[in-house]
Design an enzyme around this catalytic site. Sequence first.
Site, mmCIF file in Angstrom:
data_model
loop_
_atom_site.group_PDB
_atom_site.id
_atom_site.type_symbol
_atom_site.label_atom_id
_atom_site.label_comp_id
_atom_site.label_asym_id
_atom_site.label_seq_id
_atom_site.Cartn_x
_atom_site.Cartn_y
_atom_site.Cartn_z
ATOM 1 N N HIS A 110 -5.821 -63.096 18.433
ATOM 2 C CA HIS A 110 -6.367 -62.087 17.515
ATOM 3 C C HIS A 110 -7.878 -61.982 17.617
ATOM 4 O O HIS A 110 -8.456 -60.941 17.318
ATOM 5 C CB HIS A 110 -5.880 -62.338 16.096
ATOM 6 C CG HIS A 110 -4.459 -61.929 15.930
ATOM 7 N ND1 HIS A 110 -3.422 -62.813 16.052
ATOM 8 C CD2 HIS A 110 -3.898 -60.713 15.763
ATOM 9 C CE1 HIS A 110 -2.282 -62.168 15.930
ATOM 10 N NE2 HIS A 110 -2.541 -60.881 15.751
ATOM 11 N N ASP A 376 3.383 -61.099 21.026
ATOM 12 C CA ASP A 376 4.232 -62.199 20.592
ATOM 13 C C ASP A 376 5.504 -62.276 21.423
ATOM 14 O O ASP A 376 5.968 -63.365 21.744
ATOM 15 C CB ASP A 376 4.585 -62.049 19.107
ATOM 16 C CG ASP A 376 3.450 -62.557 18.232
ATOM 17 O OD1 ASP A 376 2.918 -63.640 18.531
ATOM 18 O OD2 ASP A 376 3.086 -61.867 17.270
HETATM 19 C C1 PEP Z 1 2.208 -58.187 18.945
HETATM 20 O O1 PEP Z 1 2.623 -59.325 18.703
HETATM 21 O O2 PEP Z 1 2.311 -57.638 20.049
HETATM 22 C C2 PEP Z 1 1.524 -57.431 17.879
HETATM 23 C C3 PEP Z 1 1.167 -56.177 18.048
HETATM 24 O O3 PEP Z 1 1.206 -58.100 16.716
HETATM 25 P P1 PEP Z 1 0.003 -59.127 16.619
HETATM 26 O O4 PEP Z 1 -0.780 -59.031 17.893
HETATM 27 O O5 PEP Z 1 -0.809 -58.767 15.427
HETATM 28 O O6 PEP Z 1 0.712 -60.441 16.479
HETATM 29 MG MG MG Z 2 2.752 -59.991 16.655
#
Ligand code: PEP
Ligand code: MG
Length: 492
Positions: A110, A376
């Site tokens: 993130h 994820d």
């Molecule tokens: C993902 O997991 O691809 C997603 C868009 O959510 P985040 O990156 O906030 O976990």
């Molecule tokens: Mg995610």
Amino acid sequence: LKDPSLLKAVRSSLEDDRLNIEAAWFDATEKYALQMEALEDEYFRARAADIRDVGRRVLRILMGIADPSINDIEHPSIVIARDLTPSDTAGMNKSFVLAFCTAEGGPTSHTAILSKALGIPAVVGIGDRVLDTHNGDQLLVDGEKGEIFINPDPATLQRHKEYSELYLEQAKQNLQDALGIASTLDGHDVEVVANIGSVEDAILALENGAEGVGLLRTEFLYLNRNTAPNELEQLSIYDRILDTMEDRPVVVRTLDVGGDKDLVYIDLGKEDNPFLGWRAIRMCLDEPDIFKTQLRALLRASPGHDLRIMFPMISTLDEVRRSKAIVDEARRELLDENYEIAEDIQTGIMVEVPSVVVLADRFAAEVDFFSIGTNDLTQYTMAAERTNERVAHLGDACHPAILRQIDRVINAAHEQGIWVGLCGELAGDPDAIPILLGLGLDEFSMSPYSIPRAKSIIRKWSMAKASTLAEKALALDSGFDVHKLIRGSTPG
Ligand code: PEP
Ligand code: MG
């Protein structure tokens, strides 16, 4: 800070030695750190730095000295750090932070995602050598290729200068074309929308040609503060975002904390594997007050807008049913309290846990849409944490193991007549866009700054040619082969 032996040492210096609190505290923490440093075990020796860090932070507070943070940078700078937290990145001042490089971390952490949203070039997980740089060194950061050069030679500098000019020229052209729809050469329209985390991002999204919001990461309303935002505070932010987007679709994802996002006011506990732990919907279903407060705020903000609600990190059908039941409960409560709520609010889920891919047909029967979270989905499929640079080579979402899952999810959804978006970083990846197009993805959601380029790529392909390309990609052995295939293909 709760360590009894540390506190006892401080108390005894205060009471027996009559030292002032600052001196007592400093002595006690320093003594403790030195003891740690003398230990055999490497792990415990390394904890000395943690103790000194905490010690210094408390000392600063005692002495009323402000915490030096990234927010205090006053000159245009490149930030070098071992690692940064998502809240560090969220607090960066774009006018001074030209770029940042971290020794640790992964490209879909993130921290990295937020830098993209801010338009700050970043290179993460580059290794410890970057920490040998000194204030005043000249640095060249190529965020596109993920390279940095320390005190580069004139030829390298010149080459990058030329490339940067070309890049900016192309970006300017793409931005001019960004406001139009993205249609393929054979007239197929796809929706290109934005991943946002704030009102400012919503404005940026429109400026960059977003046709809506495919992912509002609401957790950023909860970061960098000491208490959870209440219903009215949340309502005012959702109102402002929805008003900015007018009647365009806005997919709001309910709170997704845990993993690499920590909150000071919710005790997420110490977990060995936070990404596999009490994260996102798991936490919300166990803490219905937090969850319902958010849902009430969302429903109250809905009239006159195309609000869609999405649940993160779903892994079972039961979680979907329970989440929807809480939405219904919040709706009933609000109607009883005479609030107005929009009629047809779509509810959907993130597809980011492989169990959902396997049962995609069953999930498709329970929701109005899917949004594939490849960040994820990749870490859970490959068993490779997205924040760990040592396994970053396993985190390529162009791997056929991921592409085949995307294919499966899109087919399952379309068979049941629901739409599918993709809001992981893959959606804005120039290599992936033609393949996703060919797989029949309905909605691409990405950081606002990535939208103009994505639209320009989509317009260069026909669905026919993109489908052939996708077929070929699904049959390959590795992510490397997929990148090679696309880089050797000509659009058309
Ligand atoms: C993902 O997991 O691809 C997603 C868009 O959510 P985040 O990156 O906030 O976990
Ligand atoms: Mg995610």
